[in-house]
Structure formats: structure tokens, C-alpha cells
Design an enzyme around this catalytic site. Sequence first.
Site: not given
Ligand code: ASP
Length: 358
Positions: A27, A71-72, A103-104, A293
Site C-alpha cells: 500500500t 502486493d504482499s 503489511t498483509d 491465543c
Molecule cells: N494488500 C496490501 C499488501 O499487503 C496491504 C498493505 O500493504 O497494507 O500488499
Amino acid sequence: MNELKLTNNAGRRAGKTAILIIYTGGTIGMYRNPESGTLSNFDFKRLVSFVPELQQFDYDISSYAFDPPVDSSDIGPDQWVSIARIIADNYDRFDGFVVLHGTDTMAYTASALSFMLENLGKPVVFTGSQLPVGELRTDGKENLLTAVEIAAARDADGQPMVPEVCIFFENRLMRGNRTTKINAEGFNAFRSFNYHSLAHAGIHIVYERQYIHHTAYRLPLKPHYRLDRRLAVLTLFPGIRREIVAAVLGIDDLRAVVLKTYGSGNAPQRPWLIEELQAAQQRGIVVVNVTQCAEGAVEMARYETGKQLLLCGVVNGYDSTIESIITKLMFLLGEGYQGDTLRQQLATPIAGEFTLHN
Ligand code: ASP
């Protein structure tokens, strides 16, 4: 994939701190398509044009960009190897590395790299953002600028402040293999539930030196590039049927299974479950117990429901994150460990990824 483009071609000039930014995608470097409303990637040059503040650092900053950015959700073992190679091939020319990543799956990549980069003595700081860097309220700018500062930070003796693979996000620096994405919306998207943060960023960046890994001896970096994906994750749920368990454990060629249990490592007391687990282990499959958990550790001797697993040979995953145990198994299987030697390796932390309890 043609992801390797080194800009600046610099590395270190006399006396300057040299930082390599590796842009993989995510992102942070996306824009919103006005017609479809979806987010697509743009290239690294355009990303940097949104962060002119980078030029204010008195560092030599170079970059490698994946082309096209990924994209991750599409990042996995092949890309982990690419990132490890970029770092290893440029290790001597740079003082620190920043990896821009979606982030994913960032916590998976950071975990994998922590195992693949043996004897790491320099910072490898992952970051990304929840909002693209071109949007007004973006969190990407601050995350990137602070990550660069952390990658360049040195202590009073001139040694790197954080010679670890870590994730910086919003205001926390965390050990990469202890970190999990916990929020699909908020800016504070990552947590390290079972290990202290390594630093907090406020007016100052305050490092928690007692929690940062330092080795007394500087050994040469030893990168590892072999990963083996012959593992599966089996999540228990109330009412799970034998057929499901048998189908997963019966996969051809399987070498290891991560069993996601309840609480402190507990499972329903069903004779068929123990029979299936025992049979799988007799076929050479190593079963590792991690809890569903977010916080706390597996302690199989605590309840009868956990003890039955211990007695049938299930291995303790302690307080490992799911990201860490999956990537560690890929790493260890890739290194050729199986069966009993794999069990032995799992009992010792490699890169501070779990806390050994008695
Ligand atoms: N779909 C994006 C990714 O992980 C989300 C992000 O970057 O926050 O590449």
C-alpha cells in the site's frame, strides 16, 4: 521477475552512513484508481517523490525496487530468497537496510529473513503503511522516515543500535519474528504480544537496549536460501471431524504440521485424534503445538487435554507466532532437518523467536 534495479549505485561514501531501501510493493507505494476505486502499484521513483524529506538525511540512500512491485499477498518463499540475496550481495556496502513491504504478509517475510540471515550484524527494518504515501493522511511517510533513521542508528561505540530483522510501524519497533498484523484498519497495525518492543518512537526514538539482540562476536553473514514448503497448518475447532484431521495429516510428502490448539496448548480428548497424530508421527511427520491465543505460551503439562499431546510426541512451539513457526519450519526443512533432528532444532531459539520456559 525482474526486480533488481539498484539506483544511486553508491553504497558508502567517505564517512557517510549508507542505507539501502528495498521496495517490494504494498500500500505504501500504491495509488487509488479514480475509476475503479481500487489500489494499484506505482514505481519507486514516484514513491520517493512523495517523500522529499528523505533528501534531508545526511546519509547515502540507495534503492532496489521490485519491478513490478508485488502486493504482499503474492509474496512467498521465492521473494524471501530475492530479498535475502539483495541484502547478502550488498551487505558490505551498506550500514543498514529498510524493506518496504505490504503489511498483509510482512510478519511472515520478516520472520523468514530472521532465520535466513544467520549472523546478521546490521539492521534490517521492515515497514509499510495502511494508507498510500500519496494520500493526505498517510502513515507511510513517517513510517519510512523513522525506519531509515533506525536503520542508520548507532550506539556510543559506533555499533548498529538494532542489528536484527525488525518491523517498525506507527510508533513501535518490534522483533520481526515476534510480530503479527492485528488490525486491517488502524495505523497501529502490528503487535508483538510475547516480547517487548525494541524501541518506541515519540519525540525521541527510545531504544530498549536490554531487549535487543547483540552478539559479542561479529561473524560473517551466512545467508541461507533453501526453503522447503512440505508443511501444513491444522487449526482445531469444536466439532472438528476426523476426516479433516486425517486428510491434512495424510497429505503425501508432508514433513511437518503446525497444530493450532486452544489456550495453553489443549485439544479435545478424542481417542481418534491421538491415533491420527501418533500415526502421522510414525510416518515421520513432526507435529508442533502453538496456541490460537495471541498472547501466552503452550504448556502441555498443565491440563489433561494438553498432556495427551505431550505424551504422544507433539513438540512444544512455546510462544511462537504462527508466522514465525511456519517460516522456521520451511527454513529447517530446507536445511535438511527431518524427524528427530527437526524436533531437536525446534527446541532451541534460532533468532530470539520464542522464550524457552521450563
Ligand atoms: N494488500 C496490501 C499488501 O499487503 C496491504 C498493505 O500493504 O497494507 O500488499
